[in-house]
Design an enzyme around this catalytic site. Sequence first.
Site, PDB file in Angstrom:
ATOM      1  CG  ASP A  66      -2.093  -0.991   1.049  1.00  0.00           C
ATOM      2  OD1 ASP A  66      -2.269  -1.521  -0.065  1.00  0.00           O
ATOM      3  OD2 ASP A  66      -2.800  -1.236   2.037  1.00  0.00           O
ATOM      4  CG  ASN A 138      -4.177   5.624   3.578  1.00  0.00           C
ATOM      5  OD1 ASN A 138      -5.072   5.155   2.881  1.00  0.00           O
ATOM      6  ND2 ASN A 138      -3.063   4.966   3.823  1.00  0.00           N
ATOM      7  CD  GLU A 139      -2.913   8.767   7.343  1.00  0.00           C
ATOM      8  OE1 GLU A 139      -1.757   9.054   6.977  1.00  0.00           O
ATOM      9  OE2 GLU A 139      -3.411   7.634   7.197  1.00  0.00           O
ATOM     10  CG  ASP A 169       0.042  13.175  21.740  1.00  0.00           C
ATOM     11  OD1 ASP A 169       0.151  13.998  22.674  1.00  0.00           O
ATOM     12  OD2 ASP A 169       0.553  12.043  21.776  1.00  0.00           O
ATOM     13  CB  ALA A 181      -3.585   3.346   7.220  1.00  0.00           C
ATOM     14  CG  ASN A 183      -8.855   5.828  11.729  1.00  0.00           C
ATOM     15  OD1 ASN A 183      -9.251   6.728  12.458  1.00  0.00           O
ATOM     16  ND2 ASN A 183      -9.560   4.728  11.501  1.00  0.00           N
TER      17      ASN A 183
END
Length: 274
Positions: A66, A138-139, A169, A181, A183
């Site tokens: 990935d 993804n993020e 954080d 992933a 997350n």
Amino acid sequence: MEVGIVAQRNNSRAAALAAELRAALGEDGVGCWFDESTAAAIGDPAAAASVAGFDAYDLVVSIGGDGTFLFAARGAGGTPILGINLGEVGFLNAVRPEGAVDAVREEVGAIAADNAEIREAPRLTAESDGFESVPAVNEIVVTGRRGHGGGATFDVDVDGSDYTAGHADGILMATPTGSSAYNLSEGGPLVHPSIDGLIVTEMAGTEAMPPLVVDGDCEITVRVDDADHIVVVSDGRRPHELDVPREITVSRTEPPVRLAGPAADFFEALGKLS
């Protein structure tokens, strides 16, 4: 027809498959171009091209895991991407190496005939006062300094309504594609890729709200007032430091990722996580 190919770095099996694809597609009159690392690995530096320009091709092929797929996707833009899985978890890579040549040839033919079945997955971007992040598959993460004595106070709104405020954080916003992933490692939920959603997960919040899944078209606003600085990271790469106070907006962006070839089996891939 022209195809861009990215093979996982330092993986001789991936490089060998890239060379095999070039030979097969060459017989079909299809031009092949490679990222610099792959071109060097197959001994043909003249066939190297910048991944940033892969959106000019008809198809992009990713060989590896990935991470390799995300690297290829950064330059693919709206060009369809076909992922070949070399024994990794494979949420984004559905084609097995033993069937790769036939699968790529079939997809090239379908694209040429304008009857390819292409699926779409969302990308996210973060914007703030003239800054715009690299689009993420993804993020997007907005974080302060992590670890003891780090973090910041984050205020998070969803479409203008307060969701959470407190010390953490960071705040992670993921697509369904990215739910498995970073997350997941931060305690966020798994979301099937067929769901039209956007995930919001607090990272090590002192009084954290549960992770939230909202409609995919929602706009997430993150405000920070009390840190030395914050960092915005897209898919784990290209961290960008911003001064504080700061307001950052995260939302979908165009173009979406366009996925070619067969769909990965989400539940089969989940079984490889353990």
